[in-house]
Design a protein around this motif. Structure first.
Motif, PDB file in Angstrom:
ATOM      1  N   LEU A  41       0.839  -1.205   0.000  1.00  0.00           N
ATOM      2  CA  LEU A  41       0.000   0.000   0.000  1.00  0.00           C
ATOM      3  C   LEU A  41       0.873   1.253   0.000  1.00  0.00           C
ATOM      4  N   ALA A  42       0.560   2.155  -0.899  1.00  0.00           N
ATOM      5  CA  ALA A  42       1.262   3.438  -0.957  1.00  0.00           C
ATOM      6  C   ALA A  42       0.921   4.252   0.292  1.00  0.00           C
ATOM      7  N   GLU A  43       1.802   5.159   0.664  1.00  0.00           N
ATOM      8  CA  GLU A  43       1.596   5.998   1.839  1.00  0.00           C
ATOM      9  C   GLU A  43       0.338   6.854   1.722  1.00  0.00           C
ATOM     10  N   THR A  44      -0.090   7.122   0.491  1.00  0.00           N
ATOM     11  CA  THR A  44      -1.253   7.985   0.267  1.00  0.00           C
ATOM     12  C   THR A  44      -2.582   7.234   0.291  1.00  0.00           C
ATOM     13  N   VAL A  45      -2.561   5.917   0.368  1.00  0.00           N
ATOM     14  CA  VAL A  45      -3.798   5.127   0.395  1.00  0.00           C
ATOM     15  C   VAL A  45      -4.469   5.296   1.752  1.00  0.00           C
ATOM     16  N   PRO A  77       0.773   5.399   7.544  1.00  0.00           N
ATOM     17  CA  PRO A  77       0.405   4.006   7.273  1.00  0.00           C
ATOM     18  C   PRO A  77       1.631   3.100   7.196  1.00  0.00           C
ATOM     19  N   ARG A  78       1.453   1.856   7.638  1.00  0.00           N
ATOM     20  CA  ARG A  78       2.559   0.899   7.633  1.00  0.00           C
ATOM     21  C   ARG A  78       2.734   0.218   6.284  1.00  0.00           C
ATOM     22  N   GLY A  79       1.780   0.383   5.379  1.00  0.00           N
ATOM     23  CA  GLY A  79       1.933  -0.181   4.034  1.00  0.00           C
ATOM     24  C   GLY A  79       1.272  -1.531   3.844  1.00  0.00           C
ATOM     25  N   PHE A  80       0.521  -1.982   4.852  1.00  0.00           N
ATOM     26  CA  PHE A  80      -0.223  -3.227   4.687  1.00  0.00           C
ATOM     27  C   PHE A  80      -1.470  -3.198   5.558  1.00  0.00           C
ATOM     28  N   ALA A  81      -2.378  -4.114   5.259  1.00  0.00           N
ATOM     29  CA  ALA A  81      -3.633  -4.192   6.001  1.00  0.00           C
ATOM     30  C   ALA A  81      -4.151  -5.622   5.946  1.00  0.00           C
ATOM     31  N   PHE A  82      -5.140  -5.904   6.771  1.00  0.00           N
ATOM     32  CA  PHE A  82      -5.817  -7.193   6.757  1.00  0.00           C
ATOM     33  C   PHE A  82      -7.278  -6.926   6.431  1.00  0.00           C
ATOM     34  N   VAL A  83      -7.828  -7.712   5.512  1.00  0.00           N
ATOM     35  CA  VAL A  83      -9.213  -7.543   5.083  1.00  0.00           C
ATOM     36  C   VAL A  83      -9.929  -8.876   5.273  1.00  0.00           C
ATOM     37  N   LEU A 103      -2.670   0.635  -7.070  1.00  0.00           N
ATOM     38  CA  LEU A 103      -3.462   1.560  -6.277  1.00  0.00           C
ATOM     39  C   LEU A 103      -2.539   2.683  -5.823  1.00  0.00           C
ATOM     40  N   HIS A 104      -2.845   3.898  -6.227  1.00  0.00           N
ATOM     41  CA  HIS A 104      -2.021   5.076  -5.920  1.00  0.00           C
ATOM     42  C   HIS A 104      -0.575   4.873  -6.393  1.00  0.00           C
ATOM     43  N   GLY A 105      -0.427   4.261  -7.559  1.00  0.00           N
ATOM     44  CA  GLY A 105       0.890   4.148  -8.179  1.00  0.00           C
ATOM     45  C   GLY A 105       1.740   2.968  -7.747  1.00  0.00           C
ATOM     46  N   LYS A 106       1.232   2.106  -6.849  1.00  0.00           N
ATOM     47  CA  LYS A 106       2.001   0.946  -6.389  1.00  0.00           C
ATOM     48  C   LYS A 106       1.198  -0.330  -6.600  1.00  0.00           C
ATOM     49  N   PRO A 107       1.862  -1.386  -7.071  1.00  0.00           N
ATOM     50  CA  PRO A 107       1.148  -2.664  -7.237  1.00  0.00           C
ATOM     51  C   PRO A 107       0.905  -3.321  -5.872  1.00  0.00           C
ATOM     52  N   LEU A 108      -0.274  -3.891  -5.718  1.00  0.00           N
ATOM     53  CA  LEU A 108      -0.633  -4.548  -4.474  1.00  0.00           C
ATOM     54  C   LEU A 108      -0.178  -6.007  -4.480  1.00  0.00           C
ATOM     55  N   SER A 109      -0.043  -6.560  -3.306  1.00  0.00           N
ATOM     56  CA  SER A 109       0.177  -7.991  -3.153  1.00  0.00           C
ATOM     57  C   SER A 109      -0.886  -8.489  -2.182  1.00  0.00           C
ATOM     58  N   ALA A 110      -1.212  -9.776  -2.256  1.00  0.00           N
ATOM     59  CA  ALA A 110      -2.228 -10.319  -1.362  1.00  0.00           C
ATOM     60  C   ALA A 110      -2.012 -11.813  -1.176  1.00  0.00           C
ATOM     61  N   HIS A 111      -2.301 -12.288   0.024  1.00  0.00           N
ATOM     62  CA  HIS A 111      -2.297 -13.725   0.294  1.00  0.00           C
ATOM     63  C   HIS A 111      -3.137 -13.987   1.535  1.00  0.00           C
ATOM     64  N   PHE A 112      -3.538 -15.265   1.710  1.00  0.00           N
ATOM     65  CA  PHE A 112      -4.288 -15.599   2.908  1.00  0.00           C
ATOM     66  C   PHE A 112      -3.460 -15.307   4.134  1.00  0.00           C
ATOM     67  N   MET A 113      -4.106 -14.861   5.170  1.00  0.00           N
ATOM     68  CA  MET A 113      -3.434 -14.632   6.433  1.00  0.00           C
ATOM     69  C   MET A 113      -3.064 -15.988   7.015  1.00  0.00           C
ATOM     70  N   GLU A 114      -1.828 -16.128   7.420  1.00  0.00           N
ATOM     71  CA  GLU A 114      -1.347 -17.398   7.989  1.00  0.00           C
ATOM     72  C   GLU A 114      -1.539 -17.397   9.495  1.00  0.00           C
ATOM     73  N   PRO A 115      -1.801 -18.566  10.066  1.00  0.00           N
ATOM     74  CA  PRO A 115      -1.917 -18.622  11.527  1.00  0.00           C
ATOM     75  C   PRO A 115      -0.598 -18.198  12.181  1.00  0.00           C
ATOM     76  N   ALA A 116      -0.722 -17.617  13.343  1.00  0.00           N
ATOM     77  CA  ALA A 116       0.470 -17.203  14.090  1.00  0.00           C
ATOM     78  C   ALA A 116       1.247 -18.455  14.517  1.00  0.00           C
ATOM     79  N   PRO A 117       2.573 -18.387  14.511  1.00  0.00           N
ATOM     80  CA  PRO A 117       3.340 -19.547  14.950  1.00  0.00           C
ATOM     81  C   PRO A 117       3.113 -19.812  16.436  1.00  0.00           C
TER      82      PRO A 117
END
Length: 119
Positions: A41-45, A77-83, A103-117
């Motif tokens: 996520l771009a800083e402006t998102v 913003p930290r540059g990531f989020a959980f949806v 989005l706002h000039g930066k390509p997004l990445s996405a994956h399933f949230m993994e369980p905490a170790p």
């Protein structure tokens, strides 16, 4: 103390006393994986920008948009989020569509949230 984005935006809810992840939160009550990580996520998102983008793929039940809590970047913003989506099929549609979406000039990445170790 105010945390969050530019003046006039909502306050950011700070996490409770610990930053641990509930290991059951990665799945809904039916056992489906519905929570995804969105990075790049771009800083402006804004939270609303991300919500508008993610709503294209299904019903968004929740969103955790993270902010720096201390240091020189505090309040930015930290540059990531959980949806979280209503169903796994909606989450899968988002996972197949979000990576590479700009989005706002930066390509997004996405994956399933993994369980905490385990501790």
């Amino acid at each position: 103390m105010r945390r969050g984005g530019p003046p006039g935006e909502r306050f950011v809810r700070l996490p409770s006393s610990s930053m641990s992840v509930d290991r059951k939160s990665e799945r809904n009550e039916k056992g489906e994986r519905t929570k995804i990580f969105v990075g790049g996520l771009a800083e402006t998102v804004t939270e609303y920008d991300l919500l508008k983008t993610c709503r294209r793929f299904g019903v968004v039940k929740g969103q955790d948009f993270l902010w720096h809590r201390s240091g020189a970047l505090m309040g930015k913003p930290r540059g990531f989020a959980f949806v979280e989506y209503s169903t796994e099929s909606e989450a899968l549609l988002a996972l197949s569509s979000l990576p590479g979406l700009v989005l706002h000039g930066k390509p997004l990445s996405a994956h399933f949230m993994e369980p905490a170790p385990p501790d």
